[in-house]
Enzyme design. Sequence first.
Site, PDB file in Angstrom:
ATOM      1  N   HIS A 162       0.835  -1.219   0.000  1.00 53.47           N
ATOM      2  CA  HIS A 162       0.000   0.000   0.000  1.00 53.47           C
ATOM      3  C   HIS A 162       0.863   1.261   0.000  1.00 53.47           C
ATOM      4  CE1 HIS A 162      -3.355  -2.686   1.176  1.00 53.47           C
ATOM      5  NE2 HIS A 162      -2.414  -3.290   1.876  1.00 53.47           N
ATOM      6  N   SER A 283      12.777  21.390 -18.124  1.00 52.43           N
ATOM      7  CA  SER A 283      11.510  22.091 -18.287  1.00 52.43           C
ATOM      8  C   SER A 283      11.772  23.378 -19.059  1.00 52.43           C
ATOM      9  CB  SER A 283      10.936  22.400 -16.911  1.00 52.43           C
ATOM     10  OG  SER A 283      10.172  23.585 -16.939  1.00 52.43           O
ATOM     11  N   LYS A 289      14.457  21.923 -13.088  1.00 52.94           N
ATOM     12  CA  LYS A 289      13.835  20.610 -13.245  1.00 52.94           C
ATOM     13  C   LYS A 289      14.682  19.560 -13.956  1.00 52.94           C
ATOM     14  CE  LYS A 289      10.226  19.436 -12.183  1.00 52.94           C
ATOM     15  NZ  LYS A 289       8.836  19.608 -12.557  1.00 52.94           N
ATOM     16  N   GLU A 296       8.134   8.107 -17.910  1.00 55.91           N
ATOM     17  CA  GLU A 296       6.714   8.432 -18.106  1.00 55.91           C
ATOM     18  C   GLU A 296       6.262   7.978 -19.494  1.00 55.91           C
ATOM     19  OE1 GLU A 296       6.604  12.617 -17.199  1.00 55.91           O
ATOM     20  OE2 GLU A 296       7.185  12.243 -15.131  1.00 55.91           O
TER      21      GLU A 296
END
Length: 462
Positions: A162, A283, A289, A296
Amino acid sequence: MTKNKNNQAIWSTRIKKNASTLFKKVGNSIDVDKKLYKEDIEGSIVHVEMLFRQKIISFKIKNKIIYGLNKIEKEILKNKFEYNKKYEDIHMNIEKRLFQIIGEEAGYVHTARSRNDQVITDFKMWIRSATKEINKNLDNITKTILNVSEKNIETIMPGFTHLKNAQAVSFAHYLMAYVEMFNRDKQRFSNNTESLSENPLGVAALTGTSFNIDRNFTTKKLGFKKPTNNSIDTVADRDFVLDFLYSVSVCSMHISRIAEELIIWNSDGFNLITLSDKVVTGSSIMPQKKNPDLLEFIRGKVGSTYGNLFSMLTILKGLPISYFKDLQDDKEIVFKSNETLNNCISILNEVLKNFTPNKQKMLALANSGYITATDLADYLVKNHAMSFRKAYEVTTSVVNYAEKKKKKLSELSIDELNKIEPKLTNDVLKVFDLKNSVNSKKSYGGTSFDNIKKMIMKYKKT
Ligand code: ARG
């Protein structure tokens, strides 16, 4: 014999009007199925060899056709072959070119054959090699995982359930879980070679043929195991396509889960791993960043591989058996899924070669969240003759106490512990040591260092 005029569709002697211009533009598949050229030429060569052996065509014609087909293959390899949308697909493009090269005798190549059996033969052969290629790529990624695992046997991190700290685990053990996933993928792909092993060639359009062909000969020569049993089923069957797409989907799902996990670990909240500059992007507005775009990208791609599986399932739903044009889309779907999966495997492999575990951070996180609570319960069962449920209860009291005092379990003194369970002696304190905890999981498949070492060795040998 009917003159086979170049520049015209094979069926121009029958169908007098040109097909709808729009359909001609969108209904052809040459841009997609030209990938099948190698299999198509191989299949045609074996087919004419068989026709000659069976005395259906002459030695001279067979040789001429084979000469032409070999020439076409060279042209394609040298990018000198002109694909023409007018001829719909790779099969007709090659046949048309054969006419240009050897003349009217090219007309014998399609004896006792239809595009319906031809296309499935090519396609099965193509998927067979694609499957081997995928499994090779999976082997490469397994090698990378084994290398990283070998260096991290004693790197301790929290194992989560979890996403909450559950029990301490070796980082290598975590990574080796990926090897198991990819191994099952490999097995799944290999199992599919069974459904790919039946030779469709020779069932012709849908009923078989009146020519005395030898399907066992083409079966052997084209690397199949046996000829298919029923001609109608053969031209209708795309189960092997579904098997492939399903296997691709499961493998992409594994990649997606791994990617997600690495994204979480790389997040500023967790900070358990650092991705090297090779595998992040920046970015356009936030100068600081370093984003895990590669991960992804591969996490998202499972969307299209599932989509492809569902496209094919939907195309097949309610489609009467034998051949229909609906089936033509199968190739685009498979080629896309195959390419996507191979890209994802390679990208994941690159990421796995370009990250570092933040060992201190992993250990610190593993030291929080009362992660050794189960170890304490196990200890009570083993050393103080308690049932597991009783030991669970005592451990809960210990955890509740530690929480109230804002202490870690390892920070509790024996006096404090004795207030809860008087039977406890100093010996108990060792169960709060993470290394001991990890190493105590010696059951087969568990996370002890020895187990992992053995497992890595086992996989390195295979
Ligand atoms: N390009 C077609 C396909 O892939 C080949 C089969 C054509 N057969 C037919 N009867 N039109 O589906």
